[in-house]
Write a protein that holds these residues in place. Sequence first.
Motif, PDB file in Angstrom:
ATOM      1  N   ASN A  62       0.855  -1.181   0.000  1.00  0.00           N
ATOM      2  CA  ASN A  62       0.000   0.000   0.000  1.00  0.00           C
ATOM      3  C   ASN A  62       0.893   1.233   0.000  1.00  0.00           C
ATOM      4  OD1 ASN A  62      -2.397  -1.567   0.196  1.00  0.00           O
ATOM      5  ND2 ASN A  62      -2.038  -1.805   2.386  1.00  0.00           N
ATOM      6  N   MET A  63       0.355   2.371  -0.360  1.00  0.00           N
ATOM      7  CA  MET A  63       1.157   3.585  -0.454  1.00  0.00           C
ATOM      8  C   MET A  63       1.801   3.965   0.880  1.00  0.00           C
ATOM      9  SD  MET A  63       1.302   4.060  -3.575  1.00  0.00           S
ATOM     10  CE  MET A  63       2.135   5.606  -3.789  1.00  0.00           C
ATOM     11  N   ASP A  64       1.214   3.552   2.003  1.00  0.00           N
ATOM     12  CA  ASP A  64       1.821   3.837   3.315  1.00  0.00           C
ATOM     13  C   ASP A  64       2.865   2.795   3.712  1.00  0.00           C
ATOM     14  OD1 ASP A  64       0.316   1.615   4.038  1.00  0.00           O
ATOM     15  OD2 ASP A  64      -0.900   2.669   5.529  1.00  0.00           O
ATOM     16  N   GLY A  65       3.136   1.835   2.835  1.00  0.00           N
ATOM     17  CA  GLY A  65       4.142   0.815   3.096  1.00  0.00           C
ATOM     18  C   GLY A  65       3.607  -0.457   3.721  1.00  0.00           C
ATOM     19  N   SER A  66       2.352  -0.436   4.139  1.00  0.00           N
ATOM     20  CA  SER A  66       1.770  -1.636   4.748  1.00  0.00           C
ATOM     21  C   SER A  66       1.475  -2.673   3.669  1.00  0.00           C
ATOM     22  CB  SER A  66       0.499  -1.279   5.518  1.00  0.00           C
ATOM     23  OG  SER A  66      -0.492  -0.788   4.633  1.00  0.00           O
ATOM     24  N   GLY A  68      -1.193  -5.627   2.330  1.00  0.00           N
ATOM     25  CA  GLY A  68      -2.541  -6.174   2.386  1.00  0.00           C
ATOM     26  C   GLY A  68      -2.592  -7.563   1.763  1.00  0.00           C
ATOM     27  N   GLU A  69      -3.778  -7.945   1.355  1.00  0.00           N
ATOM     28  CA  GLU A  69      -4.000  -9.275   0.787  1.00  0.00           C
ATOM     29  C   GLU A  69      -3.189  -9.518  -0.484  1.00  0.00           C
ATOM     30  OE1 GLU A  69      -7.652 -11.997  -0.979  1.00  0.00           O
ATOM     31  OE2 GLU A  69      -8.139 -10.208   0.198  1.00  0.00           O
ATOM     32  N   SER A  70      -3.089  -8.520  -1.342  1.00  0.00           N
ATOM     33  CA  SER A  70      -2.326  -8.685  -2.591  1.00  0.00           C
ATOM     34  C   SER A  70      -0.852  -8.948  -2.299  1.00  0.00           C
ATOM     35  CB  SER A  70      -2.448  -7.441  -3.466  1.00  0.00           C
ATOM     36  OG  SER A  70      -3.762  -7.319  -3.954  1.00  0.00           O
ATOM     37  N   ALA A  71      -0.298  -8.268  -1.318  1.00  0.00           N
ATOM     38  CA  ALA A  71       1.103  -8.484  -0.946  1.00  0.00           C
ATOM     39  C   ALA A  71       1.296  -9.882  -0.366  1.00  0.00           C
ATOM     40  CB  ALA A  71       1.561  -7.426   0.051  1.00  0.00           C
ATOM     41  N   GLN A  72       0.352 -10.323   0.441  1.00  0.00           N
ATOM     42  CA  GLN A  72       0.438 -11.675   0.998  1.00  0.00           C
ATOM     43  C   GLN A  72       0.378 -12.717  -0.113  1.00  0.00           C
ATOM     44  OE1 GLN A  72      -2.767 -11.776   3.838  1.00  0.00           O
ATOM     45  NE2 GLN A  72      -1.740 -10.382   5.248  1.00  0.00           N
ATOM     46  N   ASN A  73      -0.484 -12.490  -1.096  1.00  0.00           N
ATOM     47  CA  ASN A  73      -0.574 -13.404  -2.241  1.00  0.00           C
ATOM     48  C   ASN A  73       0.734 -13.426  -3.033  1.00  0.00           C
ATOM     49  OD1 ASN A  73      -3.207 -14.168  -1.682  1.00  0.00           O
ATOM     50  ND2 ASN A  73      -4.096 -12.617  -3.025  1.00  0.00           N
ATOM     51  N   VAL A  90      13.462 -13.065  -5.166  1.00  0.00           N
ATOM     52  CA  VAL A  90      13.454 -11.920  -4.268  1.00  0.00           C
ATOM     53  C   VAL A  90      12.218 -11.073  -4.559  1.00  0.00           C
ATOM     54  CG1 VAL A  90      15.973 -11.859  -3.993  1.00  0.00           C
ATOM     55  CG2 VAL A  90      14.892 -10.517  -5.808  1.00  0.00           C
ATOM     56  N   MET A  91      11.839 -10.278  -3.576  1.00  0.00           N
ATOM     57  CA  MET A  91      10.683  -9.389  -3.720  1.00  0.00           C
ATOM     58  C   MET A  91      11.176  -7.968  -3.999  1.00  0.00           C
ATOM     59  SD  MET A  91       8.262 -11.606  -3.139  1.00  0.00           S
ATOM     60  CE  MET A  91       6.837 -10.530  -3.142  1.00  0.00           C
ATOM     61  N   GLN A  92      10.415  -7.231  -4.796  1.00  0.00           N
ATOM     62  CA  GLN A  92      10.736  -5.837  -5.106  1.00  0.00           C
ATOM     63  C   GLN A  92       9.476  -4.995  -4.960  1.00  0.00           C
ATOM     64  OE1 GLN A  92      13.519  -4.075  -5.903  1.00  0.00           O
ATOM     65  NE2 GLN A  92      12.254  -2.260  -6.074  1.00  0.00           N
ATOM     66  N   ASP A  93       9.551  -3.959  -4.157  1.00  0.00           N
ATOM     67  CA  ASP A  93       8.430  -3.039  -3.973  1.00  0.00           C
ATOM     68  C   ASP A  93       7.975  -2.539  -5.343  1.00  0.00           C
ATOM     69  OD1 ASP A  93       6.653  -1.036  -3.239  1.00  0.00           O
ATOM     70  OD2 ASP A  93       7.986  -0.153  -1.760  1.00  0.00           O
ATOM     71  N   GLU A  94       6.691  -2.684  -5.611  1.00  0.00           N
ATOM     72  CA  GLU A  94       6.188  -2.272  -6.924  1.00  0.00           C
ATOM     73  C   GLU A  94       5.249  -1.077  -6.847  1.00  0.00           C
ATOM     74  OE1 GLU A  94       2.241  -4.636  -8.051  1.00  0.00           O
ATOM     75  OE2 GLU A  94       4.024  -5.847  -8.341  1.00  0.00           O
ATOM     76  N   ARG A  95       5.264  -0.357  -5.723  1.00  0.00           N
ATOM     77  CA  ARG A  95       4.399   0.817  -5.627  1.00  0.00           C
ATOM     78  C   ARG A  95       4.662   1.778  -6.777  1.00  0.00           C
ATOM     79  NH1 ARG A  95       5.351   2.538   0.519  1.00  0.00           N
ATOM     80  NH2 ARG A  95       7.279   1.436   0.075  1.00  0.00           N
TER      81      ARG A  95
END
Length: 141
Positions: A62-66, A68-73, A90-95
């Motif tokens: 989310n834009m605040d860095g938290s 949600g469900e999509s990130a968990q998926n 590896v994971m990469q922030d996609e905001r």
Amino acid sequence: MRILAVDLGKARTGLAVCDEQEILASPLCVVEEWNRQKLLERVTEEAKRLGVGRIVVGLPRNMDGSEGESAQNARAFAQSLQEYSKIPVVMQDERGTTITAHNYLNDTNTRGKKRKAVVDAVAATVILQDYLLLRRNGHAP
């Protein structure tokens, strides 16, 4: 090393790949697949065909860095992908990557069905290019 990026979606998943020198990320394709097991198989097939040494999965925070469900998926998919493919993931922030992808497509006047067909691959390219920049600056594995 060649690196594959994945912009995970519910129906369409974008893939991008970089060159051996890790300089330029390019869109590869969009995989239209709802079934997660089949998607794992397809992504693994592409990774092995290209001889990649790492896979980057976009993390939709989310834009605040938290997260949600999509990130968990996305995290669950990344873990399954690493176990299935035996390639480090590896994971990469996609905001903001989808917005950036749409802006690129606006700049090239890509509209309609063609836009829908490529936006996820362009988003994967943005994710990968961001990751490559972090690697060059010593901030990513």
